[in-house]
Design a protein around this motif. Structure first.
Motif, PDB file in Angstrom:
ATOM      1  N   ALA A  62     -56.707  50.336  17.513  1.00 32.38           N
ATOM      2  CA  ALA A  62     -57.805  50.717  16.618  1.00 32.38           C
ATOM      3  C   ALA A  62     -59.124  50.655  17.368  1.00 32.38           C
ATOM      4  O   ALA A  62     -59.215  50.104  18.465  1.00 32.38           O
ATOM      5  CB  ALA A  62     -57.841  49.785  15.415  1.00 32.38           C
ATOM      6  N   PHE A  63     -60.119  51.204  16.735  1.00 33.33           N
ATOM      7  CA  PHE A  63     -61.465  51.315  17.296  1.00 33.33           C
ATOM      8  C   PHE A  63     -62.411  50.915  16.173  1.00 33.33           C
ATOM      9  O   PHE A  63     -62.451  51.574  15.142  1.00 33.33           O
ATOM     10  CB  PHE A  63     -61.669  52.772  17.707  1.00 33.33           C
ATOM     11  N   ILE A  64     -63.134  49.806  16.347  1.00 28.33           N
ATOM     12  CA  ILE A  64     -64.042  49.319  15.309  1.00 28.33           C
ATOM     13  C   ILE A  64     -65.471  49.392  15.824  1.00 28.33           C
ATOM     14  O   ILE A  64     -65.780  48.892  16.902  1.00 28.33           O
ATOM     15  CB  ILE A  64     -63.719  47.856  14.936  1.00 28.33           C
ATOM     16  N   ILE A  65     -66.346  49.996  15.037  1.00 27.85           N
ATOM     17  CA  ILE A  65     -67.767  50.040  15.361  1.00 27.85           C
ATOM     18  C   ILE A  65     -68.384  48.716  14.897  1.00 27.85           C
ATOM     19  O   ILE A  65     -68.138  48.280  13.768  1.00 27.85           O
ATOM     20  CB  ILE A  65     -68.468  51.225  14.649  1.00 27.85           C
ATOM     21  N   LYS A  66     -69.162  48.083  15.775  1.00 25.77           N
ATOM     22  CA  LYS A  66     -69.810  46.822  15.404  1.00 25.77           C
ATOM     23  C   LYS A  66     -70.675  47.055  14.174  1.00 25.77           C
ATOM     24  O   LYS A  66     -71.477  47.978  14.129  1.00 25.77           O
ATOM     25  CB  LYS A  66     -70.654  46.279  16.560  1.00 25.77           C
ATOM     26  N   ASP A  67     -70.470  46.206  13.185  1.00 24.31           N
ATOM     27  CA  ASP A  67     -71.142  46.355  11.894  1.00 24.31           C
ATOM     28  C   ASP A  67     -71.767  45.012  11.526  1.00 24.31           C
ATOM     29  O   ASP A  67     -71.090  43.990  11.590  1.00 24.31           O
ATOM     30  CB  ASP A  67     -70.108  46.775  10.847  1.00 24.31           C
ATOM     31  N   PRO A  68     -73.026  44.994  11.127  1.00 26.18           N
ATOM     32  CA  PRO A  68     -73.663  43.725  10.774  1.00 26.18           C
ATOM     33  C   PRO A  68     -73.193  43.138   9.442  1.00 26.18           C
ATOM     34  O   PRO A  68     -73.562  42.030   9.096  1.00 26.18           O
ATOM     35  CB  PRO A  68     -75.149  44.079  10.712  1.00 26.18           C
ATOM     36  N   ASP A  69     -72.349  43.850   8.722  1.00 21.35           N
ATOM     37  CA  ASP A  69     -71.854  43.384   7.428  1.00 21.35           C
ATOM     38  C   ASP A  69     -70.575  42.569   7.625  1.00 21.35           C
ATOM     39  O   ASP A  69     -69.542  43.126   8.008  1.00 21.35           O
ATOM     40  CB  ASP A  69     -71.594  44.587   6.523  1.00 21.35           C
ATOM     41  N   PRO A  70     -70.596  41.249   7.370  1.00 22.26           N
ATOM     42  CA  PRO A  70     -69.397  40.435   7.577  1.00 22.26           C
ATOM     43  C   PRO A  70     -68.217  40.876   6.716  1.00 22.26           C
ATOM     44  O   PRO A  70     -67.065  40.772   7.143  1.00 22.26           O
ATOM     45  CB  PRO A  70     -69.834  39.012   7.216  1.00 22.26           C
ATOM     46  N   ASP A  71     -68.474  41.381   5.514  1.00 19.46           N
ATOM     47  CA  ASP A  71     -67.377  41.851   4.663  1.00 19.46           C
ATOM     48  C   ASP A  71     -66.658  43.037   5.297  1.00 19.46           C
ATOM     49  O   ASP A  71     -65.443  43.170   5.168  1.00 19.46           O
ATOM     50  CB  ASP A  71     -67.894  42.241   3.279  1.00 19.46           C
ATOM     51  N   ALA A  72     -67.407  43.890   5.995  1.00 15.38           N
ATOM     52  CA  ALA A  72     -66.796  45.026   6.685  1.00 15.38           C
ATOM     53  C   ALA A  72     -65.877  44.535   7.797  1.00 15.38           C
ATOM     54  O   ALA A  72     -64.789  45.088   7.996  1.00 15.38           O
ATOM     55  CB  ALA A  72     -67.870  45.953   7.241  1.00 15.38           C
ATOM     56  N   MET A  73     -66.286  43.490   8.510  1.00 10.70           N
ATOM     57  CA  MET A  73     -65.439  42.933   9.574  1.00 10.70           C
ATOM     58  C   MET A  73     -64.154  42.353   8.983  1.00 10.70           C
ATOM     59  O   MET A  73     -63.059  42.599   9.483  1.00 10.70           O
ATOM     60  CB  MET A  73     -66.211  41.862  10.354  1.00 10.70           C
ATOM     61  N   VAL A  74     -64.275  41.608   7.900  1.00 15.29           N
ATOM     62  CA  VAL A  74     -63.088  41.031   7.259  1.00 15.29           C
ATOM     63  C   VAL A  74     -62.159  42.141   6.782  1.00 15.29           C
ATOM     64  O   VAL A  74     -60.936  42.067   6.964  1.00 15.29           O
ATOM     65  CB  VAL A  74     -63.488  40.093   6.094  1.00 15.29           C
ATOM     66  N   PHE A  75     -62.711  43.187   6.192  1.00 17.72           N
ATOM     67  CA  PHE A  75     -61.904  44.322   5.738  1.00 17.72           C
ATOM     68  C   PHE A  75     -61.123  44.925   6.902  1.00 17.72           C
ATOM     69  O   PHE A  75     -59.924  45.198   6.794  1.00 17.72           O
ATOM     70  CB  PHE A  75     -62.798  45.384   5.082  1.00 17.72           C
ATOM     71  N   GLN A  76     -61.803  45.157   8.023  1.00 19.00           N
ATOM     72  CA  GLN A  76     -61.143  45.751   9.194  1.00 19.00           C
ATOM     73  C   GLN A  76     -60.022  44.843   9.708  1.00 19.00           C
ATOM     74  O   GLN A  76     -58.941  45.317  10.052  1.00 19.00           O
ATOM     75  CB  GLN A  76     -62.156  46.018  10.310  1.00 19.00           C
ATOM     76  N   VAL A  77     -60.282  43.544   9.772  1.00 17.02           N
ATOM     77  CA  VAL A  77     -59.266  42.604  10.257  1.00 17.02           C
ATOM     78  C   VAL A  77     -58.054  42.622   9.323  1.00 17.02           C
ATOM     79  O   VAL A  77     -56.913  42.724   9.785  1.00 17.02           O
ATOM     80  CB  VAL A  77     -59.852  41.190  10.405  1.00 17.02           C
ATOM     81  N   ARG A  78     -58.279  42.540   8.042  1.00 12.05           N
ATOM     82  CA  ARG A  78     -57.147  42.564   7.086  1.00 12.05           C
ATOM     83  C   ARG A  78     -56.339  43.855   7.236  1.00 12.05           C
ATOM     84  O   ARG A  78     -55.118  43.844   7.165  1.00 12.05           O
ATOM     85  CB  ARG A  78     -57.655  42.435   5.658  1.00 12.05           C
ATOM     86  N   ARG A  79     -57.034  44.960   7.435  1.00 10.15           N
ATOM     87  CA  ARG A  79     -56.375  46.263   7.590  1.00 10.15           C
ATOM     88  C   ARG A  79     -55.499  46.313   8.839  1.00 10.15           C
ATOM     89  O   ARG A  79     -54.446  46.947   8.854  1.00 10.15           O
ATOM     90  CB  ARG A  79     -57.455  47.349   7.650  1.00 10.15           C
ATOM     91  N   LEU A  80     -55.938  45.620   9.895  1.00 14.67           N
ATOM     92  CA  LEU A  80     -55.243  45.720  11.178  1.00 14.67           C
ATOM     93  C   LEU A  80     -54.165  44.677  11.416  1.00 14.67           C
ATOM     94  O   LEU A  80     -53.337  44.849  12.303  1.00 14.67           O
ATOM     95  CB  LEU A  80     -56.276  45.635  12.315  1.00 14.67           C
TER      96      LEU A  80
END
Length: 130
Positions: free
Chosen positions: A103-121
């Motif tokens: 996967a390829f994740i764009i750095k995002d300042p929103d912690p909820d977005a990071m948690v969402f990406q981690v759960r997805r992966l």
């Protein structure tokens, strides 16, 4: 209580590692860190993470090179790797896939977005503790 999924955060920026740790510890993921690509392989072999968040641009050894080294380790064959970067270019995504990134994740300042990406992966069955 279920064992928490382990996420390895590889980034030369201590501030970014702390940000990811703080975001992921709220839902109770186990977070381990490496400050560079060379130590990432050692930490991954020792900790056997479920997911590796790998910075693209690091001094010494890039995330792309590190991804190739991680993929060369048979003991880490099932570990998912996400390249994490501020770059957002199709050429970069293709390069990451060819290096073995899932996967390829764009750095995002929103912690909820990071948690969402981690759960997805995370692989099926891996989850936060509790």
């Amino acid at each position: 209580m279920a064992e928490a999924a382990t996420v390895l955060v590889v980034d030369d920026d201590a501030g970014f590692r702390a940000y990811v740790r703080a975001a992921l510890e709220i839902p109770r993921f186990r977070v381990v860190e490496a400050a560079d690509g060379r130590s990432a392989v050692t930490v991954a072999l020792r900790e056997r993470p479920d997911l590796i968040l790998l910075d693209w641009r690091m001094p010494g050894q890039s995330g792309i090179t590190t991804c190739r080294h991680l993929r060369a380790e048979t003991e880490l064959a099932g570990v998912r790797i996400a390249m994490v970067t501020g770059l957002d270019d199709e050429r970069d995504r293709t390069l990451a896939r060819h290096a073995g990134a899932d996967a390829f994740i764009i750095k995002d300042p929103d912690p909820d977005a990071m948690v969402f990406q981690v759960r997805r992966l995370l692989p099926p069955g891996a989850r936060a503790a509790g």
